[in-house]
Write a protein that holds these residues in place. Sequence first.
Motif, PDB file in Angstrom:
ATOM      1  N   GLY A 189       0.079  23.544  -3.534  1.00 55.24           N
ATOM      2  CA  GLY A 189      -0.128  23.095  -2.156  1.00 55.24           C
ATOM      3  C   GLY A 189       0.515  21.771  -1.828  1.00 55.24           C
ATOM      4  O   GLY A 189       0.311  21.239  -0.735  1.00 55.24           O
ATOM      5  N   ASN A 190       1.299  21.214  -2.752  1.00 53.26           N
ATOM      6  CA  ASN A 190       1.840  19.859  -2.543  1.00 53.26           C
ATOM      7  C   ASN A 190       3.364  19.871  -2.392  1.00 53.26           C
ATOM      8  O   ASN A 190       4.045  18.965  -2.843  1.00 53.26           O
ATOM      9  N   LYS A 191       3.909  20.920  -1.746  1.00 54.57           N
ATOM     10  CA  LYS A 191       5.366  21.091  -1.693  1.00 54.57           C
ATOM     11  C   LYS A 191       6.093  19.918  -1.055  1.00 54.57           C
ATOM     12  O   LYS A 191       7.245  19.649  -1.369  1.00 54.57           O
ATOM     13  N   ARG A 192       5.447  19.199  -0.157  1.00 48.38           N
ATOM     14  CA  ARG A 192       6.136  18.138   0.570  1.00 48.38           C
ATOM     15  C   ARG A 192       5.761  16.747   0.059  1.00 48.38           C
ATOM     16  O   ARG A 192       5.984  15.744   0.752  1.00 48.38           O
ATOM     17  N   SER A 193       5.215  16.663  -1.133  1.00 49.65           N
ATOM     18  CA  SER A 193       4.828  15.366  -1.687  1.00 49.65           C
ATOM     19  C   SER A 193       6.050  14.574  -2.131  1.00 49.65           C
ATOM     20  O   SER A 193       6.730  14.935  -3.088  1.00 49.65           O
ATOM     21  N   ASP A 194       6.340  13.494  -1.433  1.00 53.29           N
ATOM     22  CA  ASP A 194       7.493  12.665  -1.761  1.00 53.29           C
ATOM     23  C   ASP A 194       7.381  12.116  -3.178  1.00 53.29           C
ATOM     24  O   ASP A 194       8.353  12.114  -3.939  1.00 53.29           O
ATOM     25  N   ARG A 195       6.201  11.655  -3.569  1.00 50.71           N
ATOM     26  CA  ARG A 195       6.014  11.049  -4.887  1.00 50.71           C
ATOM     27  C   ARG A 195       6.252  12.061  -5.998  1.00 50.71           C
ATOM     28  O   ARG A 195       6.901  11.765  -7.004  1.00 50.71           O
ATOM     29  N   LEU A 196       5.750  13.282  -5.848  1.00 47.13           N
ATOM     30  CA  LEU A 196       5.939  14.297  -6.879  1.00 47.13           C
ATOM     31  C   LEU A 196       7.414  14.671  -7.024  1.00 47.13           C
ATOM     32  O   LEU A 196       7.910  14.847  -8.141  1.00 47.13           O
ATOM     33  N   TRP A 197       8.123  14.790  -5.910  1.00 49.11           N
ATOM     34  CA  TRP A 197       9.553  15.088  -5.988  1.00 49.11           C
ATOM     35  C   TRP A 197      10.313  13.974  -6.693  1.00 49.11           C
ATOM     36  O   TRP A 197      11.195  14.227  -7.517  1.00 49.11           O
ATOM     37  N   ARG A 198       9.989  12.728  -6.356  1.00 51.01           N
ATOM     38  CA  ARG A 198      10.651  11.593  -7.000  1.00 51.01           C
ATOM     39  C   ARG A 198      10.464  11.632  -8.512  1.00 51.01           C
ATOM     40  O   ARG A 198      11.413  11.440  -9.282  1.00 51.01           O
ATOM     41  N   MET A 199       9.220  11.854  -8.939  1.00 52.58           N
ATOM     42  CA  MET A 199       8.929  11.879 -10.361  1.00 52.58           C
ATOM     43  C   MET A 199       9.672  13.010 -11.059  1.00 52.58           C
ATOM     44  O   MET A 199      10.245  12.831 -12.136  1.00 52.58           O
ATOM     45  N   LEU A 200       9.677  14.181 -10.432  1.00 46.51           N
ATOM     46  CA  LEU A 200      10.301  15.340 -11.090  1.00 46.51           C
ATOM     47  C   LEU A 200      11.810  15.164 -11.213  1.00 46.51           C
ATOM     48  O   LEU A 200      12.390  15.440 -12.270  1.00 46.51           O
ATOM     49  N   VAL A 220       0.845  -1.180   0.000  1.00 49.84           N
ATOM     50  CA  VAL A 220       0.000   0.000   0.000  1.00 49.84           C
ATOM     51  C   VAL A 220       0.884   1.236   0.000  1.00 49.84           C
ATOM     52  O   VAL A 220       1.776   1.377   0.838  1.00 49.84           O
ATOM     53  N   VAL A 221       0.658   2.122  -0.930  1.00 50.92           N
ATOM     54  CA  VAL A 221       1.406   3.371  -1.010  1.00 50.92           C
ATOM     55  C   VAL A 221       0.431   4.511  -0.788  1.00 50.92           C
ATOM     56  O   VAL A 221      -0.502   4.696  -1.566  1.00 50.92           O
ATOM     57  N   GLU A 222       0.621   5.239   0.285  1.00 54.41           N
ATOM     58  CA  GLU A 222      -0.297   6.311   0.609  1.00 54.41           C
ATOM     59  C   GLU A 222       0.054   7.560  -0.201  1.00 54.41           C
ATOM     60  O   GLU A 222       1.184   8.048  -0.139  1.00 54.41           O
ATOM     61  N   VAL A 223      -0.891   8.066  -0.939  1.00 55.70           N
ATOM     62  CA  VAL A 223      -0.708   9.277  -1.719  1.00 55.70           C
ATOM     63  C   VAL A 223      -1.938  10.136  -1.513  1.00 55.70           C
ATOM     64  O   VAL A 223      -3.068   9.635  -1.591  1.00 55.70           O
ATOM     65  N   SER A 224      -1.751  11.413  -1.243  1.00 62.09           N
ATOM     66  CA  SER A 224      -2.885  12.274  -0.964  1.00 62.09           C
ATOM     67  C   SER A 224      -3.748  12.443  -2.201  1.00 62.09           C
ATOM     68  O   SER A 224      -3.280  12.347  -3.337  1.00 62.09           O
ATOM     69  N   VAL A 225      -5.002  12.714  -1.957  1.00 66.93           N
ATOM     70  CA  VAL A 225      -5.950  12.914  -3.059  1.00 66.93           C
ATOM     71  C   VAL A 225      -5.504  14.062  -3.944  1.00 66.93           C
ATOM     72  O   VAL A 225      -5.645  14.022  -5.169  1.00 66.93           O
ATOM     73  N   GLU A 226      -4.907  15.080  -3.334  1.00 65.70           N
ATOM     74  CA  GLU A 226      -4.484  16.260  -4.091  1.00 65.70           C
ATOM     75  C   GLU A 226      -3.376  15.931  -5.091  1.00 65.70           C
ATOM     76  O   GLU A 226      -3.226  16.585  -6.109  1.00 65.70           O
ATOM     77  N   ASP A 227      -2.568  14.902  -4.769  1.00 65.03           N
ATOM     78  CA  ASP A 227      -1.460  14.554  -5.653  1.00 65.03           C
ATOM     79  C   ASP A 227      -1.884  13.708  -6.842  1.00 65.03           C
ATOM     80  O   ASP A 227      -1.195  13.671  -7.863  1.00 65.03           O
ATOM     81  N   VAL A 228      -2.981  12.981  -6.705  1.00 64.76           N
ATOM     82  CA  VAL A 228      -3.341  11.966  -7.691  1.00 64.76           C
ATOM     83  C   VAL A 228      -3.488  12.556  -9.090  1.00 64.76           C
ATOM     84  O   VAL A 228      -2.958  12.022 -10.064  1.00 64.76           O
ATOM     85  N   ALA A 229      -4.200  13.671  -9.208  1.00 65.42           N
ATOM     86  CA  ALA A 229      -4.444  14.242 -10.537  1.00 65.42           C
ATOM     87  C   ALA A 229      -3.137  14.626 -11.224  1.00 65.42           C
ATOM     88  O   ALA A 229      -2.945  14.362 -12.411  1.00 65.42           O
ATOM     89  N   ALA A 230      -2.216  15.248 -10.476  1.00 69.46           N
ATOM     90  CA  ALA A 230      -0.940  15.653 -11.074  1.00 69.46           C
ATOM     91  C   ALA A 230      -0.113  14.439 -11.472  1.00 69.46           C
ATOM     92  O   ALA A 230       0.515  14.424 -12.540  1.00 69.46           O
ATOM     93  N   ILE A 231      -0.090  13.418 -10.637  1.00 71.04           N
ATOM     94  CA  ILE A 231       0.670  12.206 -10.939  1.00 71.04           C
ATOM     95  C   ILE A 231       0.136  11.539 -12.193  1.00 71.04           C
ATOM     96  O   ILE A 231       0.889  11.153 -13.087  1.00 71.04           O
ATOM     97  N   GLU A 232      -1.187  11.405 -12.273  1.00 78.41           N
ATOM     98  CA  GLU A 232      -1.802  10.791 -13.452  1.00 78.41           C
ATOM     99  C   GLU A 232      -1.483  11.565 -14.720  1.00 78.41           C
ATOM    100  O   GLU A 232      -1.064  11.000 -15.728  1.00 78.41           O
TER     101      GLU A 232
END
Length: 385
Positions: free
Chosen positions: A88-99, A51-63
């Motif tokens: 609003g997602n400055k601390r999103s680990d997943r978004l930083w990894r992708m970028l 299970v990988v927890e990702v906030s709802v706010e991050d999902v749209a950008a990741i997709e």
Amino acid sequence: MVLPFFGKKPGPGSSNKASDNSLGETTTSLEFTHAGSIGRSLAAAADKIQVVEVSVEDVAAIEEAAVLYANANESGAKAVLEEALEGGNKRSDRLWRMLFDLYRLSGDRASFESRGVVFAQLFEKSPPIWDEATPVAAARAVPKDAAPAVNLSGNLSGNARPQFEQLARIGAKTGKLRIELSRLKGIDETGATLLSDTIDALRRAKVTVGLLGARQALSLLEPHIKVGEPGGRAFWLCALAMLQQLGEQEHFEDMAINFAITFEESPPSWDPPEILQPPVEVAPAAPVPEQTPPTGFVMDGIIGGPQPEILRKLAVYASEHDAVEINASGLKRLEFVSAGSLFNQFATFRTQGKLTVIRHPNEMVAALMRVMGIDQVAEIEYKKF
């Protein structure tokens, strides 16, 4: 079939249903038709899914970023991730990894290093270290405003509904979309309904839609059109949409009159076609030099299309091993059709009692795998950040 992702497990009886967070461009050429077998394999794998927890706010950008990257639009993917991190997602680990991985893949060291400074200030720890990942686009870059492309192949049926729902979502976000139809081999009535309804919905939403290969689709639809026989209405509507795209107004008006006679209702009106230029082609990635022989089944470079040869070799590899270990460290990009084909293959391995482990895909590829549900039938071993 596309399954829920980001740690959502299918409930009982839901193995053949997709969430609204699904994505794809797949048709029945990907053989998304074995719902029972896939359901059993998912049930068997349920206790092994991480299970990988990702906030709802991050999902749209990741997709959206995963979609754009899969379509070779690196600049668009960067813009989506950068905007999300500046919001609003400055601390999103997943978004930083992708970028950070996207900067590596595109050879953008300057942006990598400048973002590293921001990362260090925000998290009070060292940022990732630059390594010389082979850039994916060795030729011209795809323009930032290029329309996302979706390639359909095989036999289009109602099984592709989840993918079309996601397709509509992406089109609504980007405002334009290209759908490639030249590789279609067949269209049944539910597939024709799905295609024509999706085109109508996109255009009502003011999305510019370009249909490439409309002539091929029309040739598959016309045999089902019988004047005076009130059946196959979906074939008629889809064929009229193809004629509009081809700009054949006279042929369109003749078919529209026959439609009115056959179904005793007003036909769609003529609307000049919208033209979208095809994408800029990019050169395949150069192979990454290997210092030591890789272990496991190697997937590298860019994988696009159904890839029957890769699937054949993968099946042979699996027949010779108790577990399927895939080395994806050199895999630069994975396209949707290939992701769907791999999903089916991994699901088959599950039914055979074989564990599939995908080791070290880059974060952009891993995001697409989650979108396509591959993480539900295989374990993904991520790189250390």
